[in-house]
Design a protein around this motif. Sequence first.
Motif, PDB file in Angstrom:
ATOM      1  N   GLU A 179       0.806  -1.216   0.000  1.00 35.49           N
ATOM      2  CA  GLU A 179       0.000   0.000   0.000  1.00 35.49           C
ATOM      3  C   GLU A 179       0.843   1.273   0.000  1.00 35.49           C
ATOM      4  N   GLY A 180       2.058   1.188   0.566  1.00 36.20           N
ATOM      5  CA  GLY A 180       2.886   2.374   0.676  1.00 36.20           C
ATOM      6  C   GLY A 180       2.456   3.295   1.797  1.00 36.20           C
ATOM      7  N   GLU A 181       1.717   2.760   2.776  1.00 34.92           N
ATOM      8  CA  GLU A 181       1.203   3.583   3.884  1.00 34.92           C
ATOM      9  C   GLU A 181       2.248   3.731   4.974  1.00 34.92           C
ATOM     10  N   ASN A 182       2.452   4.963   5.442  1.00 31.72           N
ATOM     11  CA  ASN A 182       3.370   5.228   6.534  1.00 31.72           C
ATOM     12  C   ASN A 182       2.644   5.000   7.858  1.00 31.72           C
ATOM     13  N   LEU A 183       2.999   3.916   8.539  1.00 31.92           N
ATOM     14  CA  LEU A 183       2.284   3.533   9.762  1.00 31.92           C
ATOM     15  C   LEU A 183       2.496   4.508  10.910  1.00 31.92           C
ATOM     16  N   ILE A 184       3.570   5.293  10.862  1.00 26.34           N
ATOM     17  CA  ILE A 184       3.794   6.275  11.929  1.00 26.34           C
ATOM     18  C   ILE A 184       3.498   7.694  11.457  1.00 26.34           C
ATOM     19  N   GLY A 185       2.844   7.803  10.303  1.00 23.08           N
ATOM     20  CA  GLY A 185       2.463   9.108   9.785  1.00 23.08           C
ATOM     21  C   GLY A 185       1.261   9.678  10.517  1.00 23.08           C
ATOM     22  N   PRO A 186       1.013  10.971  10.391  1.00 29.18           N
ATOM     23  CA  PRO A 186      -0.075  11.628  11.132  1.00 29.18           C
ATOM     24  C   PRO A 186      -1.466  11.157  10.711  1.00 29.18           C
ATOM     25  N   ASP A 187      -1.601  10.579   9.522  1.00 25.87           N
ATOM     26  CA  ASP A 187      -2.912  10.147   9.053  1.00 25.87           C
ATOM     27  C   ASP A 187      -3.243   8.706   9.435  1.00 25.87           C
ATOM     28  N   ALA A 188      -2.288   7.983   9.993  1.00 20.39           N
ATOM     29  CA  ALA A 188      -2.516   6.585  10.354  1.00 20.39           C
ATOM     30  C   ALA A 188      -3.170   6.502  11.735  1.00 20.39           C
ATOM     31  N   ASP A 189      -4.266   5.751  11.843  1.00 22.93           N
ATOM     32  CA  ASP A 189      -4.978   5.562  13.112  1.00 22.93           C
ATOM     33  C   ASP A 189      -4.265   4.473  13.914  1.00 22.93           C
ATOM     34  N   PRO A 190      -3.689   4.807  15.090  1.00 25.44           N
ATOM     35  CA  PRO A 190      -2.945   3.811  15.858  1.00 25.44           C
ATOM     36  C   PRO A 190      -3.764   2.573  16.211  1.00 25.44           C
ATOM     37  N   VAL A 191      -5.045   2.723  16.481  1.00 25.49           N
ATOM     38  CA  VAL A 191      -5.884   1.564  16.834  1.00 25.49           C
ATOM     39  C   VAL A 191      -5.989   0.609  15.650  1.00 25.49           C
ATOM     40  N   LEU A 192      -6.218   1.162  14.460  1.00 23.31           N
ATOM     41  CA  LEU A 192      -6.310   0.317  13.270  1.00 23.31           C
ATOM     42  C   LEU A 192      -4.953  -0.288  12.925  1.00 23.31           C
ATOM     43  N   VAL A 193      -3.888   0.476  13.155  1.00 19.11           N
ATOM     44  CA  VAL A 193      -2.547  -0.059  12.912  1.00 19.11           C
ATOM     45  C   VAL A 193      -2.302  -1.289  13.769  1.00 19.11           C
ATOM     46  N   ARG A 194      -2.737  -1.252  15.031  1.00 13.87           N
ATOM     47  CA  ARG A 194      -2.501  -2.391  15.931  1.00 13.87           C
ATOM     48  C   ARG A 194      -3.312  -3.613  15.549  1.00 13.87           C
ATOM     49  N   LEU A 195      -4.419  -3.422  14.856  1.00 14.16           N
ATOM     50  CA  LEU A 195      -5.180  -4.563  14.358  1.00 14.16           C
ATOM     51  C   LEU A 195      -4.496  -5.181  13.138  1.00 14.16           C
ATOM     52  N   ARG A 196      -3.847  -4.343  12.359  1.00 15.44           N
ATOM     53  CA  ARG A 196      -3.152  -4.834  11.162  1.00 15.44           C
ATOM     54  C   ARG A 196      -1.775  -5.397  11.492  1.00 15.44           C
ATOM     55  N   ILE A 197      -1.186  -4.906  12.581  1.00 18.26           N
ATOM     56  CA  ILE A 197       0.143  -5.351  13.013  1.00 18.26           C
ATOM     57  C   ILE A 197      -0.019  -5.913  14.418  1.00 18.26           C
ATOM     58  N   GLY A 198      -0.239  -7.215  14.530  1.00 16.91           N
ATOM     59  CA  GLY A 198      -0.488  -7.833  15.830  1.00 16.91           C
ATOM     60  C   GLY A 198       0.783  -7.946  16.654  1.00 16.91           C
ATOM     61  N   MET A 199       0.625  -8.034  17.980  1.00 20.41           N
ATOM     62  CA  MET A 199       1.801  -8.100  18.847  1.00 20.41           C
ATOM     63  C   MET A 199       1.574  -9.048  20.014  1.00 20.41           C
ATOM     64  N   VAL A 200       2.630  -9.802  20.341  1.00 21.10           N
ATOM     65  CA  VAL A 200       2.636 -10.702  21.494  1.00 21.10           C
ATOM     66  C   VAL A 200       3.847 -10.330  22.347  1.00 21.10           C
ATOM     67  N   PHE A 201       3.628 -10.211  23.655  1.00 20.80           N
ATOM     68  CA  PHE A 201       4.660  -9.678  24.538  1.00 20.80           C
ATOM     69  C   PHE A 201       5.470 -10.785  25.215  1.00 20.80           C
ATOM     70  N   GLN A 202       6.470 -10.338  25.968  1.00 26.08           N
ATOM     71  CA  GLN A 202       7.402 -11.242  26.629  1.00 26.08           C
ATOM     72  C   GLN A 202       6.693 -12.183  27.590  1.00 26.08           C
ATOM     73  N   LYS A 203       5.808 -11.643  28.407  1.00 25.73           N
ATOM     74  CA  LYS A 203       5.052 -12.464  29.340  1.00 25.73           C
ATOM     75  C   LYS A 203       3.612 -12.581  28.843  1.00 25.73           C
ATOM     76  N   PRO A 204       3.017 -13.769  28.944  1.00 24.57           N
ATOM     77  CA  PRO A 204       1.621 -13.908  28.526  1.00 24.57           C
ATOM     78  C   PRO A 204       0.739 -12.903  29.262  1.00 24.57           C
ATOM     79  N   ASN A 205      -0.136 -12.226  28.536  1.00 25.95           N
ATOM     80  CA  ASN A 205      -1.000 -11.217  29.160  1.00 25.95           C
ATOM     81  C   ASN A 205      -2.453 -11.397  28.710  1.00 25.95           C
ATOM     82  N   PRO A 206      -3.047 -12.567  29.023  1.00 20.22           N
ATOM     83  CA  PRO A 206      -4.454 -12.749  28.642  1.00 20.22           C
ATOM     84  C   PRO A 206      -5.340 -11.770  29.387  1.00 20.22           C
ATOM     85  N   PHE A 207      -6.454 -11.404  28.763  1.00 12.98           N
ATOM     86  CA  PHE A 207      -7.436 -10.563  29.420  1.00 12.98           C
ATOM     87  C   PHE A 207      -8.164 -11.368  30.486  1.00 12.98           C
ATOM     88  N   PRO A 208      -8.688 -10.710  31.508  1.00 10.17           N
ATOM     89  CA  PRO A 208      -9.456 -11.420  32.552  1.00 10.17           C
ATOM     90  C   PRO A 208     -10.839 -11.811  32.041  1.00 10.17           C
TER      91      PRO A 208
END
Length: 281
Positions: free
Chosen positions: A99-128
Amino acid sequence: MTNMPDKRAAEATTDADQPPIPPRKEKAPLRARVENLNFYYADGFQALRNVSMPILDRQVTALIGPSGCGKSTLLRCYNRMHDLYPGNRYEGSVILEPEGENLIGPDADPVLVRLRIGMVFQKPNPFPKSIYENVAAGLRVRGVRNRALIDEAVETALRRAAIWDEVKDRLDGSAYDMSGGQQQRLCIARALAPNPEILLLDEPTSALDPIATAKVEDLVQELSKDVTVVIVTHNMQQAARISNRTAFMHIGQLMEFDETSKIFTNPSHPRTEAYITGRYG
């Protein structure tokens, strides 16, 4: 919490006489590319310095280097995780291809970016919540309300995370009742459910026993057939086992990027060689 780099180590060492080796031109399809990326924490500390590197499509890219070198900082730029802390600042670009989209640009929605770029952390962090609701969380954020669609996506994600057979009879049970290894695979399923384009893994096995670690490593290699994976690891043997490309970082700079086999057998930069041979780190 965001891991803060060791400022004293950064101030004590410089690579002015040994400039970083630029990434080689790649023939494989790109999924993302970082260009001249600088990152500053709220206190003004510069954690990344002019980082440029490609992320190749449907491959595993490992980020290695000593503590405080900027690995996790770089990883969290891809999905705007730093935005959760006021005052942090990016310069440069993280381009999502094709797409050529700049993920850290001012027009990119951080919430939507996190859905498109998933992340798993060092320690398991399941929701309650229940196992089912953990996996469904991202779908609900995306506005999916159809129960049949959610059911199908939850099962698909759990299967992709190689945990469906272990939990299919207790989807309504609490995620907290799972073992640590199961919780981490659940977190991977949760990240996979919105069908991300890139999956980020920040030392995903450091809190796991060897058996659970082996399962996650096997899973990462299987997932890379369909999704691009970027993993931060302190375990160089793990990087050698599961990654196609490896980036070595030192004091916020990308020192070397190449095929994993070359990085570990014939590195081009003396600092890379010193690190992988255990002379420092």
